[in-house]
Write a protein that holds these residues in place. Structure first.
Motif, mmCIF file in Angstrom:
data_model
loop_
_atom_site.group_PDB
_atom_site.id
_atom_site.type_symbol
_atom_site.label_atom_id
_atom_site.label_comp_id
_atom_site.label_asym_id
_atom_site.label_seq_id
_atom_site.Cartn_x
_atom_site.Cartn_y
_atom_site.Cartn_z
ATOM 1 N N SER A 261 -0.641 -1.380 5.228
ATOM 2 C CA SER A 261 -1.197 -1.012 6.530
ATOM 3 C C SER A 261 -0.651 -1.882 7.652
ATOM 4 O O SER A 261 0.050 -2.876 7.422
ATOM 5 C CB SER A 261 -2.728 -1.132 6.494
ATOM 6 O OG SER A 261 -3.286 -0.260 5.540
ATOM 7 N N ASN B 251 -2.034 8.991 19.076
ATOM 8 C CA ASN B 251 -1.976 8.946 17.619
ATOM 9 C C ASN B 251 -2.474 7.606 17.087
ATOM 10 O O ASN B 251 -3.300 7.540 16.161
ATOM 11 C CB ASN B 251 -0.538 9.197 17.164
ATOM 12 C CG ASN B 251 -0.379 9.091 15.655
ATOM 13 O OD1 ASN B 251 -1.078 9.755 14.900
ATOM 14 N ND2 ASN B 251 0.529 8.238 15.219
ATOM 15 N N HIS B 252 -2.012 6.525 17.701
ATOM 16 C CA HIS B 252 -2.385 5.202 17.210
ATOM 17 C C HIS B 252 -3.806 4.814 17.606
ATOM 18 O O HIS B 252 -4.424 3.977 16.931
ATOM 19 C CB HIS B 252 -1.373 4.162 17.679
ATOM 20 C CG HIS B 252 -0.077 4.249 16.935
ATOM 21 N ND1 HIS B 252 -0.001 4.179 15.554
ATOM 22 C CD2 HIS B 252 1.203 4.419 17.368
ATOM 23 C CE1 HIS B 252 1.257 4.291 15.170
ATOM 24 N NE2 HIS B 252 2.007 4.440 16.246
ATOM 25 N N GLN C 152 -5.786 5.757 14.691
ATOM 26 C CA GLN C 152 -5.640 4.774 13.617
ATOM 27 C C GLN C 152 -6.467 3.525 13.895
ATOM 28 O O GLN C 152 -7.105 2.976 12.990
ATOM 29 C CB GLN C 152 -4.167 4.398 13.466
ATOM 30 C CG GLN C 152 -3.300 5.509 12.908
ATOM 31 C CD GLN C 152 -1.863 5.044 12.744
ATOM 32 O OE1 GLN C 152 -1.332 4.294 13.558
ATOM 33 N NE2 GLN C 152 -1.218 5.504 11.688
ATOM 34 N N TRP D 55 -10.096 4.023 13.129
ATOM 35 C CA TRP D 55 -10.306 4.022 11.685
ATOM 36 C C TRP D 55 -10.300 2.590 11.147
ATOM 37 O O TRP D 55 -11.173 2.203 10.367
ATOM 38 C CB TRP D 55 -9.216 4.861 11.020
ATOM 39 C CG TRP D 55 -9.414 5.107 9.558
ATOM 40 C CD1 TRP D 55 -10.035 6.166 8.977
ATOM 41 C CD2 TRP D 55 -8.942 4.271 8.476
ATOM 42 N NE1 TRP D 55 -10.015 6.048 7.601
ATOM 43 C CE2 TRP D 55 -9.341 4.897 7.269
ATOM 44 C CE3 TRP D 55 -8.243 3.066 8.415
ATOM 45 C CZ2 TRP D 55 -9.065 4.365 6.019
ATOM 46 C CZ3 TRP D 55 -7.965 2.522 7.170
ATOM 47 C CH2 TRP D 55 -8.366 3.168 5.981
#
Length: 213
Positions: free
Chosen positions: A89, A199-200, A203, A206
């Protein structure tokens, strides 16, 4: 940078189609704005003072996305920014720097017609651009102010440069990036900057949810 080029190529077909849609939205907003008082509220996508109509519309979208980013990472601790979910990750800190590196690349590409970072730029942004093991090793130990200052400085440079550019520049076709898949214009490149940010942000949300457990 080969992987980065391949990454960019994956977005070409989708990006070209989305650019056309965004341009239509910008044109509608510009038309409406000319008939009455123009709002520059953050939730109004459209022209902005100091920019040509399409440039301003792009700026309005970039500003909205940056607000989403700021809300997502608000008050994060260094521990949360350095949290690594697993060995494959990225940390939120590294993703923030990655956003700055991506925007810096598109600055040099569209403002200076360069295809790669120079040596000095690579020292600052190379690991963040490439991420992977290099990013996990080098990007850590900083607080939120550090990351926000780094990406904020890049954004300030972008917005100041946009003020002296115009819609013709924004719609210009890049002969180097264009090819069998079709033409690529400057608008698509800058659309990709905030699409990439979106998009990030997902992430980061999350990762943050897991870092707080």
């Amino acid at each position: 940078m080969k992987a980065q080029k391949n990454y960019r190529r994956e977005f070409l077909k989708k990006g070209i189609a989305l650019t056309a849609g965004i341009s239509m939205i910008g044109g509608i907003q510009a038309s409406k704005a000319s008939s009455g008082k123009r709002s520059e509220n953050l939730l109004v996508i459209g022209p902005r003072t100091g920019y040509t109509p399409e440039m301003g519309t792009l700026v309005s979208m970039m500003n909205y996305m940056r607000m989403n980013l700021s809300q997502t990472i608000k008050d994060m601790s260094q521990k949360e920014l350095d949290f690594l979910f697993d060995a494959e990750s990225n940390t939120i800190g590294a993703l923030l720097m990655h956003l700055g590196a991506t925007e810096k690349f598109y600055q040099i590409n569209t403002f200076e017609n360069r295809q790669e970072f120079n040596e000095e730029e690579d020292k600052i942004w190379g690991a963040a651009s490439r991420l992977g093991d290099e990013g996990r090793e080098k990007i850590k130990g900083h607080d939120l102010d550090y990351y926000m200052n780094m990406i904020g400085q890049v954004r300030e440079e972008t917005l100041e440069k946009f003020k002296i550019l115009d819609d013709e520049w924004l719609f210009s076709i890049d002969p180097i990036w264009s090819g069998p898949d079709g033409d690529v214009n400057t608008y698509w490149k800058w659309y990709h900057v905030f699409e990439h940010e979106s998009n990030h942000i997902g992430q980061m949300r999350w990762i943050r949810a897991r870092a707080s457990k």
